[in-house]
Scaffold this motif. Sequence first.
Motif, PDB file in Angstrom:
ATOM      1  N   ASN A  25       0.852  -1.183   0.000  1.00  0.00           N
ATOM      2  CA  ASN A  25       0.000   0.000   0.000  1.00  0.00           C
ATOM      3  C   ASN A  25       0.892   1.239   0.000  1.00  0.00           C
ATOM      4  OD1 ASN A  25       0.766   0.597   2.636  1.00  0.00           O
ATOM      5  ND2 ASN A  25      -1.226   0.291   3.518  1.00  0.00           N
ATOM      6  N   ASN A  26       0.305   2.339  -0.422  1.00  0.00           N
ATOM      7  CA  ASN A  26       0.988   3.628  -0.377  1.00  0.00           C
ATOM      8  C   ASN A  26       0.437   4.350   0.841  1.00  0.00           C
ATOM      9  OD1 ASN A  26       1.770   6.299  -0.628  1.00  0.00           O
ATOM     10  ND2 ASN A  26       1.522   6.347  -2.848  1.00  0.00           N
ATOM     11  N   PRO A  27       1.244   4.488   1.903  1.00  0.00           N
ATOM     12  CA  PRO A  27       0.723   5.067   3.139  1.00  0.00           C
ATOM     13  C   PRO A  27       0.245   6.511   3.006  1.00  0.00           C
ATOM     14  CG  PRO A  27       3.097   4.742   3.274  1.00  0.00           C
ATOM     15  CD  PRO A  27       2.645   4.117   1.995  1.00  0.00           C
ATOM     16  N   LYS A  28       0.652   7.181   1.948  1.00  0.00           N
ATOM     17  CA  LYS A  28       0.192   8.557   1.753  1.00  0.00           C
ATOM     18  C   LYS A  28      -1.247   8.620   1.252  1.00  0.00           C
ATOM     19  CE  LYS A  28       4.736  10.510   0.911  1.00  0.00           C
ATOM     20  NZ  LYS A  28       5.598  11.225  -0.027  1.00  0.00           N
ATOM     21  N   ILE A  29      -1.722   7.548   0.616  1.00  0.00           N
ATOM     22  CA  ILE A  29      -3.075   7.591   0.049  1.00  0.00           C
ATOM     23  C   ILE A  29      -3.984   6.442   0.488  1.00  0.00           C
ATOM     24  CG2 ILE A  29      -2.375   8.936  -1.952  1.00  0.00           C
ATOM     25  CD1 ILE A  29      -2.414   6.378  -3.608  1.00  0.00           C
ATOM     26  N   HIS A  30      -3.430   5.383   1.101  1.00  0.00           N
ATOM     27  CA  HIS A  30      -4.237   4.233   1.503  1.00  0.00           C
ATOM     28  C   HIS A  30      -4.304   4.120   3.020  1.00  0.00           C
ATOM     29  CE1 HIS A  30      -2.625   2.634  -2.505  1.00  0.00           C
ATOM     30  NE2 HIS A  30      -3.901   2.865  -2.692  1.00  0.00           N
ATOM     31  N   ASP A  31      -5.425   3.613   3.525  1.00  0.00           N
ATOM     32  CA  ASP A  31      -5.528   3.286   4.942  1.00  0.00           C
ATOM     33  C   ASP A  31      -4.471   2.238   5.279  1.00  0.00           C
ATOM     34  OD1 ASP A  31      -7.740   4.943   5.327  1.00  0.00           O
ATOM     35  OD2 ASP A  31      -9.163   3.319   4.880  1.00  0.00           O
ATOM     36  N   ALA A  32      -4.032   2.207   6.528  1.00  0.00           N
ATOM     37  CA  ALA A  32      -2.982   1.280   6.956  1.00  0.00           C
ATOM     38  C   ALA A  32      -3.354  -0.185   6.716  1.00  0.00           C
ATOM     39  CB  ALA A  32      -2.664   1.500   8.429  1.00  0.00           C
ATOM     40  N   GLU A  33      -4.645  -0.515   6.790  1.00  0.00           N
ATOM     41  CA  GLU A  33      -5.095  -1.894   6.616  1.00  0.00           C
ATOM     42  C   GLU A  33      -5.245  -2.303   5.152  1.00  0.00           C
ATOM     43  OE1 GLU A  33      -7.224   0.388   8.354  1.00  0.00           O
ATOM     44  OE2 GLU A  33      -5.937   0.104  10.106  1.00  0.00           O
ATOM     45  N   ARG A  34      -5.322  -1.339   4.264  1.00  0.00           N
ATOM     46  CA  ARG A  34      -5.556  -1.628   2.846  1.00  0.00           C
ATOM     47  C   ARG A  34      -4.357  -2.327   2.234  1.00  0.00           C
ATOM     48  NH1 ARG A  34      -7.524   1.679  -2.052  1.00  0.00           N
ATOM     49  NH2 ARG A  34      -7.503   0.023  -3.601  1.00  0.00           N
ATOM     50  N   ARG A  35      -4.612  -3.348   1.431  1.00  0.00           N
ATOM     51  CA  ARG A  35      -3.557  -4.041   0.716  1.00  0.00           C
ATOM     52  C   ARG A  35      -3.938  -4.161  -0.757  1.00  0.00           C
ATOM     53  NH1 ARG A  35      -1.484  -2.773   4.591  1.00  0.00           N
ATOM     54  NH2 ARG A  35      -0.318  -3.986   6.105  1.00  0.00           N
ATOM     55  N   LYS A  36      -3.053  -3.669  -1.594  1.00  0.00           N
ATOM     56  CA  LYS A  36      -3.169  -3.897  -3.031  1.00  0.00           C
ATOM     57  C   LYS A  36      -2.259  -5.086  -3.323  1.00  0.00           C
ATOM     58  CE  LYS A  36      -3.741  -0.570  -5.719  1.00  0.00           C
ATOM     59  NZ  LYS A  36      -4.616   0.292  -6.433  1.00  0.00           N
ATOM     60  N   VAL A  37      -2.472  -5.757  -4.433  1.00  0.00           N
ATOM     61  CA  VAL A  37      -1.690  -6.960  -4.720  1.00  0.00           C
ATOM     62  C   VAL A  37      -1.128  -6.900  -6.128  1.00  0.00           C
ATOM     63  CG1 VAL A  37      -1.773  -9.474  -4.933  1.00  0.00           C
ATOM     64  CG2 VAL A  37      -3.118  -8.340  -3.162  1.00  0.00           C
ATOM     65  N   TRP A  38       0.168  -7.117  -6.218  1.00  0.00           N
ATOM     66  CA  TRP A  38       0.817  -7.390  -7.493  1.00  0.00           C
ATOM     67  C   TRP A  38       1.185  -8.860  -7.472  1.00  0.00           C
ATOM     68  CZ3 TRP A  38       5.043  -3.103  -8.478  1.00  0.00           C
ATOM     69  CH2 TRP A  38       4.410  -1.928  -8.872  1.00  0.00           C
ATOM     70  N   LEU A  39       1.070  -9.512  -8.600  1.00  0.00           N
ATOM     71  CA  LEU A  39       1.420 -10.917  -8.717  1.00  0.00           C
ATOM     72  C   LEU A  39       2.772 -11.042  -9.406  1.00  0.00           C
ATOM     73  CD1 LEU A  39      -2.067 -12.189  -9.876  1.00  0.00           C
ATOM     74  CD2 LEU A  39      -1.106 -12.255  -7.564  1.00  0.00           C
ATOM     75  N   ALA A  40       3.553 -12.024  -8.988  1.00  0.00           N
ATOM     76  CA  ALA A  40       4.885 -12.192  -9.569  1.00  0.00           C
ATOM     77  C   ALA A  40       5.189 -13.658  -9.840  1.00  0.00           C
ATOM     78  CB  ALA A  40       5.947 -11.621  -8.632  1.00  0.00           C
ATOM     79  N   CYS A  41       5.848 -13.895 -10.954  1.00  0.00           N
ATOM     80  CA  CYS A  41       6.396 -15.217 -11.231  1.00  0.00           C
ATOM     81  C   CYS A  41       7.750 -15.290 -10.504  1.00  0.00           C
ATOM     82  CB  CYS A  41       6.570 -15.427 -12.735  1.00  0.00           C
ATOM     83  SG  CYS A  41       7.763 -14.307 -13.515  1.00  0.00           S
ATOM     84  N   ASP A  42       8.362 -16.453 -10.508  1.00  0.00           N
ATOM     85  CA  ASP A  42       9.653 -16.589  -9.840  1.00  0.00           C
ATOM     86  C   ASP A  42      10.709 -15.656 -10.448  1.00  0.00           C
ATOM     87  OD1 ASP A  42       8.786 -18.485  -7.974  1.00  0.00           O
ATOM     88  OD2 ASP A  42       9.232 -20.155  -9.312  1.00  0.00           O
ATOM     89  N   ASP A  43      10.665 -15.439 -11.764  1.00  0.00           N
ATOM     90  CA  ASP A  43      11.660 -14.595 -12.431  1.00  0.00           C
ATOM     91  C   ASP A  43      11.528 -13.116 -12.082  1.00  0.00           C
ATOM     92  OD1 ASP A  43      12.785 -16.803 -13.671  1.00  0.00           O
ATOM     93  OD2 ASP A  43      11.719 -16.486 -15.569  1.00  0.00           O
ATOM     94  N   HIS A  44      10.323 -12.641 -11.766  1.00  0.00           N
ATOM     95  CA  HIS A  44      10.107 -11.214 -11.510  1.00  0.00           C
ATOM     96  C   HIS A  44       9.874 -10.879 -10.030  1.00  0.00           C
ATOM     97  CE1 HIS A  44       9.191 -11.256 -15.917  1.00  0.00           C
ATOM     98  NE2 HIS A  44      10.057 -10.261 -15.808  1.00  0.00           N
ATOM     99  N   LYS A  45       9.880 -11.868  -9.180  1.00  0.00           N
ATOM    100  CA  LYS A  45       9.641 -11.659  -7.742  1.00  0.00           C
ATOM    101  C   LYS A  45      10.605 -10.626  -7.158  1.00  0.00           C
ATOM    102  CE  LYS A  45      10.152 -14.185  -3.432  1.00  0.00           C
ATOM    103  NZ  LYS A  45      10.575 -15.458  -2.855  1.00  0.00           N
ATOM    104  N   GLU A  46      11.886 -10.785  -7.401  1.00  0.00           N
ATOM    105  CA  GLU A  46      12.878  -9.869  -6.829  1.00  0.00           C
ATOM    106  C   GLU A  46      12.734  -8.461  -7.394  1.00  0.00           C
ATOM    107  OE1 GLU A  46      17.690  -9.301  -6.391  1.00  0.00           O
ATOM    108  OE2 GLU A  46      16.900 -11.283  -6.847  1.00  0.00           O
ATOM    109  N   HIS A  47      12.577  -8.349  -8.698  1.00  0.00           N
ATOM    110  CA  HIS A  47      12.460  -7.034  -9.336  1.00  0.00           C
ATOM    111  C   HIS A  47      11.248  -6.251  -8.807  1.00  0.00           C
ATOM    112  CE1 HIS A  47      12.389  -3.914 -12.392  1.00  0.00           C
ATOM    113  NE2 HIS A  47      11.137  -4.230 -12.638  1.00  0.00           N
ATOM    114  N   LEU A  48      10.083  -6.897  -8.787  1.00  0.00           N
ATOM    115  CA  LEU A  48       8.870  -6.205  -8.345  1.00  0.00           C
ATOM    116  C   LEU A  48       8.920  -5.889  -6.851  1.00  0.00           C
ATOM    117  CD1 LEU A  48       6.169  -8.156 -10.391  1.00  0.00           C
ATOM    118  CD2 LEU A  48       7.026  -5.845 -10.820  1.00  0.00           C
ATOM    119  N   SER A  49       9.425  -6.815  -6.045  1.00  0.00           N
ATOM    120  CA  SER A  49       9.488  -6.553  -4.604  1.00  0.00           C
ATOM    121  C   SER A  49      10.494  -5.449  -4.286  1.00  0.00           C
ATOM    122  CB  SER A  49       9.806  -7.826  -3.822  1.00  0.00           C
ATOM    123  OG  SER A  49      11.083  -8.328  -4.149  1.00  0.00           O
TER     124      SER A  49
END
Length: 68
Positions: A25-49
């Motif tokens: 979440n972006n703490p400047k615009i989202h409530d602390a409890e809000r979670r957005k989700v990006w999905l990652a394959c094994d190859d892109h896990k490190e890059h996206l995280s």
Amino acid sequence: MTAAEPLQCSAKGCRADARWALRWNNPKIHDAERRKVWLACDDHKEHLSTFLARRGFLRDMIPVDDLP
């Protein structure tokens, strides 16, 4: 999307099956409890995280199979 369709990686141009859910979440615009989700394959896990972590947005990362 139907339940039979596999989840795909969120990386641009990637069509691989997702293995990881990067919850953030972006703490400047989202409530602390809000979670957005990006999905990652094994190859892109490190890059996206790394992208999310550098901005202070990454909250946790779990296997896709553990998503509610």
